[in-house]
Design a protein around this motif. Structure first.
Motif, PDB file in Angstrom:
ATOM      1  N   HIS A 293      -5.830   8.318   1.461  1.00 57.20           N
ATOM      2  CA  HIS A 293      -7.228   8.194   1.038  1.00 57.20           C
ATOM      3  C   HIS A 293      -8.038   7.370   2.038  1.00 57.20           C
ATOM      4  O   HIS A 293      -9.165   7.738   2.379  1.00 57.20           O
ATOM      5  CB  HIS A 293      -7.316   7.545  -0.351  1.00 57.20           C
ATOM      6  N   ARG A 294      -7.474   6.269   2.480  1.00 59.70           N
ATOM      7  CA  ARG A 294      -8.187   5.397   3.427  1.00 59.70           C
ATOM      8  C   ARG A 294      -8.471   6.094   4.745  1.00 59.70           C
ATOM      9  O   ARG A 294      -9.557   5.966   5.308  1.00 59.70           O
ATOM     10  CB  ARG A 294      -7.380   4.130   3.684  1.00 59.70           C
TER      11      ARG A 294
ATOM     12  N   THR B 270     -11.171   8.732   4.280  1.00 60.57           N
ATOM     13  CA  THR B 270     -12.459   8.065   4.118  1.00 60.57           C
ATOM     14  C   THR B 270     -12.995   7.609   5.476  1.00 60.57           C
ATOM     15  O   THR B 270     -14.177   7.826   5.792  1.00 60.57           O
ATOM     16  CB  THR B 270     -12.329   6.868   3.153  1.00 60.57           C
TER      17      THR B 270
ATOM     18  N   TYR C  10      -5.912  15.642   3.552  1.00 58.17           N
ATOM     19  CA  TYR C  10      -5.314  14.331   3.764  1.00 58.17           C
ATOM     20  C   TYR C  10      -4.499  14.381   5.057  1.00 58.17           C
ATOM     21  O   TYR C  10      -4.051  15.456   5.466  1.00 58.17           O
ATOM     22  CB  TYR C  10      -4.379  13.981   2.603  1.00 58.17           C
TER      23      TYR C  10
ATOM     24  N   ASP D  71      -2.526   5.962  -1.044  1.00 51.65           N
ATOM     25  CA  ASP D  71      -3.620   5.053  -0.734  1.00 51.65           C
ATOM     26  C   ASP D  71      -3.955   5.127   0.754  1.00 51.65           C
ATOM     27  O   ASP D  71      -5.128   5.169   1.128  1.00 51.65           O
ATOM     28  CB  ASP D  71      -3.250   3.622  -1.142  1.00 51.65           C
TER      29      ASP D  71
ATOM     30  N   HIS E 229     -12.520  12.348  -3.244  1.00 53.29           N
ATOM     31  CA  HIS E 229     -13.244  11.091  -3.118  1.00 53.29           C
ATOM     32  C   HIS E 229     -14.227  11.083  -1.944  1.00 53.29           C
ATOM     33  O   HIS E 229     -14.910  10.081  -1.718  1.00 53.29           O
ATOM     34  CB  HIS E 229     -12.250   9.927  -3.001  1.00 53.29           C
TER      35      HIS E 229
ATOM     36  N   MET F  28       0.851  -1.179   0.000  1.00 52.05           N
ATOM     37  CA  MET F  28       0.000   0.000   0.000  1.00 52.05           C
ATOM     38  C   MET F  28       0.893   1.238   0.000  1.00 52.05           C
ATOM     39  O   MET F  28       1.795   1.359   0.814  1.00 52.05           O
ATOM     40  CB  MET F  28      -0.882  -0.049   1.247  1.00 52.05           C
ATOM     41  N   ASP F  29       0.638   2.171  -0.903  1.00 56.10           N
ATOM     42  CA  ASP F  29       1.465   3.375  -0.945  1.00 56.10           C
ATOM     43  C   ASP F  29       0.883   4.461  -0.032  1.00 56.10           C
ATOM     44  O   ASP F  29      -0.215   4.323   0.504  1.00 56.10           O
ATOM     45  CB  ASP F  29       1.652   3.873  -2.373  1.00 56.10           C
TER      46      ASP F  29
END
Length: 168
Positions: free
Chosen positions: A8-9, A12, A140, A5, A86, A1-2
């Motif tokens: 974003h997670r 979210t 972020y 990512d 997102h 996983m970068d």
């Protein structure tokens, strides 16, 4: 996983916390209070008003906080990272760019500067403002971390000036 990512997670997951109306309300209020460093500037000016012997230090700490905020806005103009797309944000923002979080910058600068003057209650409030930017979905985690680092660095670089100026 970068790293992107993971960013974003985390956004979210924390934005999902904002589906609770109490959490959303608190996050919105913290985001609003921290807009353009207003909460921290008011706190610094209040400190200057009530702590006469250290008025100059409070005003210099307030100036450091404002300066950190201005620096973060300059970095945003250079980096130009878009805000998370997102998730649906819970607040409007003054700009389109995300990196670094200016809220986190001014909050951490204030926590360092005003903490040096004995106002340690700023730290939990500053942390809450930082997290609120994730919950409202406009930053972020790396934006917030970079903003906090920038704020801490700015305040630390100015700490001697803040405390060492002539007493008013």
């Amino acid at each position: 996983m970068d790293d992107l990512d993971m960013d974003h997670r985390i956004v979210t997951a924390l934005r999902a916390c904002g589906t609770d109306p109490r959490v959303a309300g608190a996050a919105r209020a913290l985001s609003w209070a921290g807009e353009h460093g207003a909460l921290w500037l008011a706190a610094g000016l209040a400190g200057a008003a009530v702590d006469g012997p250290r008025r100059g230090a409070w005003l210099r700490g307030t100036a450091l906080t404002a300066g950190a905020h201005v620096v973060s806005m300059g970095v945003k103009r250079v980096v130009r990272r878009p805000r998370p797309a997102h998730v649906v944000p819970l607040v409007r923002t003054a700009g389109r760019h995300s990196f670094p979080s200016s809220h986190a910058t001014s909050a951490t600068a204030a926590a360092v500067a005003f903490g040096a003057l004995g106002l340690h209650a700023v730290w939990p409030l500053a942390a809450a403002v930082c997290v609120s930017r994730l919950v409202v979905g406009v930053h972020y985690p790396s934006d917030v971390a970079a903003g906090a680092a920038l704020g801490a660095l700015t305040a630390r670089l100015g700490a001697d000036w803040m405390r060492g100026g002539p007493r008013d």
